[in-house]
Design an enzyme around this catalytic site. Structure first.
Site, mmCIF file in Angstrom:
data_model
loop_
_atom_site.group_PDB
_atom_site.id
_atom_site.type_symbol
_atom_site.label_atom_id
_atom_site.label_comp_id
_atom_site.label_asym_id
_atom_site.label_seq_id
_atom_site.Cartn_x
_atom_site.Cartn_y
_atom_site.Cartn_z
ATOM 1 N N HIS A 202 -3.782 1.701 11.388
ATOM 2 C CA HIS A 202 -3.591 0.517 10.962
ATOM 3 C C HIS A 202 -2.400 -0.103 11.309
ATOM 4 C CE1 HIS A 202 -1.417 2.333 7.774
ATOM 5 N NE2 HIS A 202 -0.833 1.434 7.483
HETATM 6 C C1 UD1 Z 1 0.659 -3.431 4.952
HETATM 7 C C2 UD1 Z 1 2.045 -2.984 4.986
HETATM 8 C C3 UD1 Z 1 2.382 -1.591 5.713
HETATM 9 C C4 UD1 Z 1 1.249 -0.454 4.990
HETATM 10 C C5 UD1 Z 1 -0.129 -1.343 5.016
HETATM 11 C C6 UD1 Z 1 -0.752 -0.437 3.940
HETATM 12 C C7 UD1 Z 1 3.409 -4.737 5.234
HETATM 13 C C8 UD1 Z 1 4.208 -5.509 6.622
HETATM 14 N N1 UD1 Z 1 2.793 -3.941 5.833
HETATM 15 O O1 UD1 Z 1 -0.034 -3.494 6.315
HETATM 16 O O2 UD1 Z 1 3.453 -1.189 5.705
HETATM 17 O O3 UD1 Z 1 1.241 0.583 5.743
HETATM 18 O O4 UD1 Z 1 -0.134 -2.483 4.237
HETATM 19 O O5 UD1 Z 1 -2.549 -0.373 4.113
HETATM 20 O O6 UD1 Z 1 3.617 -5.169 4.108
HETATM 21 N N2 UD1 Z 1 -6.627 -7.809 5.213
HETATM 22 C C9 UD1 Z 1 -7.920 -8.078 4.707
HETATM 23 N N3 UD1 Z 1 -8.052 -7.650 3.642
HETATM 24 C C10 UD1 Z 1 -7.064 -6.894 2.453
HETATM 25 C C11 UD1 Z 1 -5.810 -6.678 3.234
HETATM 26 C C12 UD1 Z 1 -5.784 -7.214 4.463
HETATM 27 O O7 UD1 Z 1 -8.608 -8.511 5.575
HETATM 28 O O8 UD1 Z 1 -7.444 -6.782 1.556
HETATM 29 C C13 UD1 Z 1 -6.373 -8.078 6.622
HETATM 30 C C14 UD1 Z 1 -5.966 -9.406 6.978
HETATM 31 O O9 UD1 Z 1 -6.478 -10.083 8.028
HETATM 32 C C15 UD1 Z 1 -4.407 -9.362 7.198
HETATM 33 C C16 UD1 Z 1 -4.354 -7.896 7.830
HETATM 34 O O10 UD1 Z 1 -5.289 -7.080 7.291
HETATM 35 O O11 UD1 Z 1 -3.834 -10.303 7.767
HETATM 36 C C17 UD1 Z 1 -3.019 -7.306 7.572
HETATM 37 O O12 UD1 Z 1 -2.608 -6.957 6.071
HETATM 38 P P1 UD1 Z 1 -1.116 -7.113 5.744
HETATM 39 O O13 UD1 Z 1 -0.964 -6.982 4.325
HETATM 40 O O14 UD1 Z 1 -0.542 -8.296 6.058
HETATM 41 O O15 UD1 Z 1 -0.440 -5.647 6.484
HETATM 42 P P2 UD1 Z 1 -1.232 -4.537 6.534
HETATM 43 O O16 UD1 Z 1 -1.511 -4.232 7.960
HETATM 44 O O17 UD1 Z 1 -2.218 -4.164 5.357
HETATM 45 N N1 UDP Z 2 -6.689 5.732 2.017
HETATM 46 C C1 UDP Z 2 -7.802 5.324 1.118
HETATM 47 N N2 UDP Z 2 -8.989 5.133 2.009
HETATM 48 C C2 UDP Z 2 -8.780 4.873 3.329
HETATM 49 C C3 UDP Z 2 -7.755 5.068 4.083
HETATM 50 C C4 UDP Z 2 -6.678 5.423 3.315
HETATM 51 O O1 UDP Z 2 -8.025 5.716 0.261
HETATM 52 O O2 UDP Z 2 -9.840 4.456 3.911
HETATM 53 C C5 UDP Z 2 -5.431 6.132 1.133
HETATM 54 C C6 UDP Z 2 -4.930 7.417 1.543
HETATM 55 O O3 UDP Z 2 -5.490 8.374 1.305
HETATM 56 C C7 UDP Z 2 -3.504 7.107 1.020
HETATM 57 C C8 UDP Z 2 -3.033 5.798 1.341
HETATM 58 O O4 UDP Z 2 -4.538 5.050 1.379
HETATM 59 O O5 UDP Z 2 -3.312 7.562 -0.226
HETATM 60 C C9 UDP Z 2 -2.544 5.177 2.524
HETATM 61 O O6 UDP Z 2 -2.443 4.215 2.587
HETATM 62 P P1 UDP Z 2 -2.372 3.450 4.404
HETATM 63 O O7 UDP Z 2 -2.700 4.159 5.306
HETATM 64 O O8 UDP Z 2 -3.120 2.047 4.178
HETATM 65 O O9 UDP Z 2 -0.733 3.025 4.230
HETATM 66 P P2 UDP Z 2 0.508 3.661 4.423
HETATM 67 O O10 UDP Z 2 0.680 5.027 3.771
HETATM 68 O O11 UDP Z 2 0.547 3.947 5.913
HETATM 69 O O12 UDP Z 2 1.594 2.922 4.226
#
Ligand code: UD1
Ligand code: UDP
Length: 359
Positions: A202
């Site tokens: 992601h």
């Molecule tokens: C964010 C964090 C990242 C973290 C990740 C965990 C920042 C800059 N990034 O990244 O550090 O590792 O969360 O998962 O804060 N979206 C949906 N539904 C949701 C959430 C997101 O559709 O519930 C889609 C949207 O298109 C959105 C994209 O995912 O634009 C990215 O979501 P965003 O929260 O901006 O960043 P992450 O990639 O999730």
């Molecule tokens: N996770 C989850 N379901 C998924 C993918 C990840 O519950 O389908 C959990 C994972 O076990 C961990 C956390 O989400 O506890 C990690 O989040 P993510 O990978 O989104 O973000 P990051 O840790 O890179 O910020």
């Protein structure tokens, strides 16, 4: 004493669940959910499954550009904090929710407590790197999970009020693994222990680069093993945009899934033959589960897992993932790299000490 906790993304909810359980024995905790993640399988299910208290504020910020998202959070978090006037504000990790919470609190002269402080990739192209550097520099108490995190802070001359407490995600795994085993099974996904690879991708540095994504998808499709791939919504959108979904859907070895719940994820991690990921949390959970991890990035903040031999940085365009996975040499395992599973207790105690001294 009153604390405001700011959270809003999937991994932050996992961390909040562990810490709140301890924190609420001592403090009046007000939970502010920024709503950075909002799909049921990215947020709602975590509240339900992990018994996270109902947020006192649901800011509903959602997805938008970095500036708009962070700006909206600043406005709404400020309103909540001005209303509550807490003794301290807790922020987690390195997301836009983290920097927004830290910035509002510090401008209002309210102590900022940063959980998961001191992590560095030394790659400033990552939004997370900017968020954590800035948050660390305006925090009043810094909770570092590892000794390398403490050293990173020392290099930036952050020497005071730094506490190495271990990793709250380790607390979460220890608390939840048995519950996961009681209520879930990987058989529902037609998977057998040790006969599949678990993948999660992601990170913006991967998803926002068409060629990198193509290389990763090809790497997964070419694996000899079954691959279980729960797709982050960001990744799904990008794969559709890059027209890579058809290839993935028709790949015989790949099982595509919506994001799974935390308890299911713990089981998938435990029973995987190997894990291919770019997630910070999943790299650590792979280590806790003693499952070899292949991290699709050029660097990692979780350097101990690499040094211990359980995590390897890979580029699937240039390396044969199957060969790497099938030639993994199990190495000695050190169980204490991420603390003793009592990080949340230690954090609660240190916050109490700090506030007693300040008041
Ligand atoms: C964010 C964090 C990242 C973290 C990740 C965990 C920042 C800059 N990034 O990244 O550090 O590792 O969360 O998962 O804060 N979206 C949906 N539904 C949701 C959430 C997101 O559709 O519930 C889609 C949207 O298109 C959105 C994209 O995912 O634009 C990215 O979501 P965003 O929260 O901006 O960043 P992450 O990639 O999730
Ligand atoms: N996770 C989850 N379901 C998924 C993918 C990840 O519950 O389908 C959990 C994972 O076990 C961990 C956390 O989400 O506890 C990690 O989040 P993510 O990978 O989104 O973000 P990051 O840790 O890179 O910020």
């Amino acid at each position: 004493m009153k604390l405001v906790t700011i959270a809003g993304t999937r991994p932050q909810l996992v961390k909040v669940a562990a810490v709140s359980r301890e924190l609420r024995k001592t403090f009046n905790e007000i939970l502010v959910n920024t709503g950075q993640h909002y799909d049921y399988n990215m947020a709602g299910i975590f509240f339900e499954q992990l018994d996270i208290p109902k947020p006192d504020y649901d800011l509903g910020v959602g997805s938008m550009s970095h500036g708009k998202q962070t700006g909206n959070m600043l406005i709404k978090i400020e309103e909540a904090i001005e209303k509550e006037i807490p003794d301290g504000v807790i922020v987690y990790g390195d997301t836009n929710s983290t920097i927004a919470g830290a910035l509002v609190a510090s401008k209002l002269h309210i102590p900022v407590f940063h959980i998961e402080a001191g992590l560095r990739s030394y790659n400033k192209k990552m939004p997370e790197e900017i968020n954590r550097i800035m948050t660390d520099h305006i925090s009043n108490l810094l909770f570092a999970p590892t000794s390398s995190a403490v050293e990173n802070l020392e290099k930036e001359n952050i020497l005071r009020h730094v506490h190495q407490v271990g990793d709250v995600m380790y607390d979460a795994v220890l608390y939840n693994m048995e519950i996961a085993e009681q209520h879930h099974s990987i058989e529902q996904y037609d998977l057998k222990p040790n006969h599949f690879i678990l993948g999660t991708i992601h990170r913006a540095e991967n998803t926002d680069d068409r060629e990198r994504m193509r290389g990763i998808i090809k790497g997964l499709i070419n694996l000899n093993d079954k691959v279980f791939l729960p797709l982050h919504p960001r990744t799904r959108k990008k794969l559709e945009e890059y027209e890579l979904m058809t290839e993935l859907v028709s790949a015989e070895n790949v099982i595509l899934s919506e994001p799974v719940s935390y308890l299911e994820m713990l089981l998938l991690e435990k029973h995987a033959k190997a894990i291919v990921t770019d997630s910070g949390g999943v790299q650590k959970e792979a280590y806790f589960a003693k499952v070899p991890c292949y991290t699709v990035r050029d660097e990692t903040e979780w350097v101990e897992t690499v040094e211990a031999g359980w995590n390897q940085l890979v580029n699937p365009s240039q390396q044969d993932l199957s060969h790497l996975i099938n030639n993994f040499n199990s190495v000695n395992y050190r169980g204490d790299l991420y603390g003793d599973g009592n990080a949340s207790k230690k954090i609660t105690k240190e916050i109490q000490n700090y506030l007693r001294e300040m008041l």
